[in-house]
Design a protein around this motif. Sequence first.
Motif, short mmCIF file in Angstrom:
data_model
loop_
_atom_site.label_atom_id
_atom_site.label_comp_id
_atom_site.label_asym_id
_atom_site.label_seq_id
_atom_site.Cartn_x
_atom_site.Cartn_y
_atom_site.Cartn_z
N ARG A 379 39.73 42.32 32.47
CA ARG A 379 39.36 40.95 33.07
C ARG A 379 40.83 40.15 33.17
O ARG A 379 41.43 40.32 32.26
CB ARG A 379 38.49 40.14 32.32
N ILE A 380 40.96 39.39 34.43
CA ILE A 380 42.35 38.74 34.77
C ILE A 380 41.60 37.11 34.98
O ILE A 380 40.61 37.04 35.86
CB ILE A 380 42.94 39.20 35.91
N VAL A 381 42.29 36.31 34.26
CA VAL A 381 42.27 34.91 34.76
C VAL A 381 43.70 34.43 34.87
O VAL A 381 44.30 34.16 33.72
CB VAL A 381 41.53 33.96 33.35
N LEU A 410 37.18 43.01 43.45
CA LEU A 410 37.82 42.72 42.21
C LEU A 410 37.46 41.23 41.74
O LEU A 410 37.62 40.76 40.61
CB LEU A 410 39.28 42.96 42.24
N LEU A 411 37.40 40.46 42.96
CA LEU A 411 37.44 38.91 42.54
C LEU A 411 35.96 38.51 42.09
O LEU A 411 34.85 38.83 42.86
CB LEU A 411 37.82 38.23 43.81
N GLU A 412 35.59 37.90 41.04
CA GLU A 412 34.42 37.21 40.67
C GLU A 412 34.20 35.98 41.11
O GLU A 412 33.24 35.50 41.54
CB GLU A 412 34.53 37.41 39.15
N TRP A 432 41.99 32.10 39.26
CA TRP A 432 41.38 33.41 39.96
C TRP A 432 40.88 34.34 38.64
O TRP A 432 41.61 34.30 37.71
CB TRP A 432 42.36 34.19 40.56
N ILE A 433 39.61 34.52 38.88
CA ILE A 433 38.76 35.31 37.98
C ILE A 433 38.67 36.66 38.41
O ILE A 433 37.79 36.77 39.49
CB ILE A 433 37.64 34.62 37.29
N LEU A 434 39.28 37.68 37.79
CA LEU A 434 39.01 39.16 38.41
C LEU A 434 38.37 39.91 37.45
O LEU A 434 38.59 39.85 36.29
CB LEU A 434 40.19 39.74 38.94
N SER A 435 37.83 40.82 37.84
CA SER A 435 37.30 41.92 37.05
C SER A 435 37.04 43.31 37.81
O SER A 435 36.37 43.24 39.00
CB SER A 435 36.04 41.49 36.38
N ASN A 436 37.20 44.52 37.23
CA ASN A 436 37.08 45.61 37.82
C ASN A 436 35.60 46.55 37.22
O ASN A 436 35.21 47.41 37.54
CB ASN A 436 38.08 46.67 37.80
N LYS A 437 34.92 45.67 36.69
CA LYS A 437 33.72 46.00 35.98
C LYS A 437 32.55 44.96 36.16
O LYS A 437 32.10 44.38 35.30
CB LYS A 437 33.70 46.66 34.48
N LYS A 438 32.42 44.36 37.50
CA LYS A 438 31.48 43.30 37.53
C LYS A 438 30.02 43.68 37.14
O LYS A 438 29.47 44.83 37.21
CB LYS A 438 31.54 43.07 39.19
N GLU A 439 29.33 42.74 36.97
CA GLU A 439 27.89 42.66 36.67
C GLU A 439 27.41 42.95 37.93
O GLU A 439 27.93 42.63 38.80
CB GLU A 439 27.35 41.68 35.68
N GLY A 444 30.01 42.79 45.35
CA GLY A 444 30.04 42.47 46.54
C GLY A 444 29.96 40.86 46.94
O GLY A 444 30.10 40.36 48.06
N LYS A 445 30.24 40.01 45.84
CA LYS A 445 30.01 38.74 45.89
C LYS A 445 30.95 37.97 45.50
O LYS A 445 31.69 38.53 44.53
CB LYS A 445 28.77 38.17 45.35
N VAL A 446 31.27 36.75 45.71
CA VAL A 446 32.42 36.00 45.10
C VAL A 446 32.08 34.37 45.12
O VAL A 446 31.23 33.95 45.97
CB VAL A 446 33.72 35.72 46.22
#
Length: 683
Positions: A379-381, A410-412, A432-439, A444-446
């Motif tokens: 997770r990146i913030v 990647l972008l939540e 900016w909040i990023l994750s490569n393991k989205k719920e 496909g959403k931001v």
Amino acid sequence: MLSNTSYNALKSFIWGIANDCLVDVYDLGDYRKIILPMFVIRRLDAVLEEKHEEVIKKKKELINLGVKDNMDAALFQVAGQNFVNKADFTLKDLKGVSRSKTLKDDFIAYLDGFSSNVQVIIDKFHIRNEIERLSQQDRLGMLIEKFVDPKYNFNNKPVLNEDGTVKIEALDNHSMGTLFEEVIRMFNEETNVTDAGRHFTPRDIVELIADLAFIPIQDKIDSTSYRIYDGAAGTGGMLTVGEQRILELARKIDKNVNINLFGQENSDETYAIAKADMLVKGEGIQADNIRFGSTISQDRFAGETFDFMLSNPPFGTAWRSDLKTYGVNKKEEIIDSRFVINYDENPSFSFLPDIGDPQMLFLANNISKMKTETRLGSRIVEVHNGSSLFTGRAGQGASNLRRYIFEQDLLEAIVALPENLFYNTGIGTYLWILSNKKEDRRKGKVQLIDARNMKEALRKNLGSKNCEIPGDIRKEIVKLYLDFDKADKEKSLVFDNKDFGHIAIDVLVPLRLKMLVSDEALNSLKDFDKSLYEIVVKVLEIESSSFNNFMQLVEEEVKSSKLKLPAKAKRLIRDLLTQVSEDGEIVLDSKGNPESNKELKDSEIIPLNYEGGIEAYLENEILPYKKDAFFDMKSKQIGYEISFTKYFYKPKELRNIDEIIKDIEEIEKNTKGLLSSILEGIR
């Protein structure tokens, strides 16, 4: 957290030291060169005071046993810290030394007594370069005496009364970093020096960043080790608060986690304070994980990955100096695999932004360090200003990075923050909040969250900072994030990734030429090349209406004459014997394709989600107005950008006409009837 009263008292105390001890010796802009290192040295000294006598006793024992070198590890245990000072005296011992020569030598010996991990910190402050000057001006003793004043506590433990109550609060690490930044800001304000690209992150923003990083995955925290990284570490506050937050959440669900902190910083002073804070926290190994150098061109964690990455990188400052470190003259020569990757059949797909702003390089750096094999991934913030949302055309580095982020899903979310949140800038910022393991619900959403009005005014401004995000508002923002598509639509909107994408493409129209032959034009051709002139005159007797047929015959005649027809000659014939005309003939190239009229070239931005794609866009939006238009498919570029204004804009409500007339009538009372005729016309 240090109370406001104690914080302000300590801030005033330090500013007073500067005015009392450095005036007439240093320029105001150079005060920080002395105050900041003394600040840190006293901090380290205060932490070591309690066990100093035991350390010296142990040192003498080791010397008697023949151990003169490599005794630091043994002394660490006695000091109860991951650093030590082997000098026979503390700063308090030095305050009574009156003779300048003795004091100077003793102070140097005192600095030399620190363990090697502190020597790195002292060297970054360059304080040894100033000792002679301070000594000659009799200011060294004054400085020491001020800093050891018992009314002020630089320790990370409180000073207690005899009954156990707190007499003087402890100076915690984040307050230390905040105070450090505040002192820098005050000195800069007094000398009109600004460093707008560097933004120390206030505690309220750090807390929000930590919440958004950890709360969404709190139920997935396991009893394991996690790595937290900040590539723009500053004084280390982001790391220490991040560690506190995940430990708090882990305790609530009865998980035992081990946190390892990693950071990189390229400013001597802030690097030194971050490393010092890690030592004071008792994090000896972690202090070694705070590394010096430019994250852009000197990645000290190359090939490593992290679970959480929290950053507030510099923005709006040139990164031209990194080109020199890379050993290149222009950014296009950089081949760093964090910033230039093989993507979309392009082995040199570049994320490199404009040379004047490095912030997106920090984001690309973090993305390159994401874990892919763990349950949580990474997770990146990260804090950005508004330019990261839209800067750069399609196909350029910044847009390419946004494209990669969206296409890799990647972008939540992005959270728009209030203006005037930071100490030395009032501009708007975004998380900016990023994750490569989205719920699943986020795939496909931001989510865009508009928190620009979610703030509380400060009673007194701190530089440019006139507001804050207190705990209750922070919880509201986190709730908006957690509620996702069920959140208040006035403040939170959810979009498909493709909603932010577009295709940039050139629109061309055929070049139409009409033959227009004149004696003047032929004479000019004759002056250029007599043989070519003769061929053209001969061909004109056969064909003088169709330019395509005319040129084909000219080329055949030239070939049969065993002459050459260079491109320059072709252009001259066209320029002399034709004119552009809407009712002219479409010019074809050697492959039979229409040539374009470069003067009428245009470009279009086509939404990626346009129904029917670019073919439908051409049919619906262009051909009705330019019947012969066509797309230059070679120019096609995919880009992404985000506009908060577009989605959250609220037009100002116009006033009612009756209210306006009432105001005008009030004015009329003082204008002796001059507006009466105007009002009659309005009515």
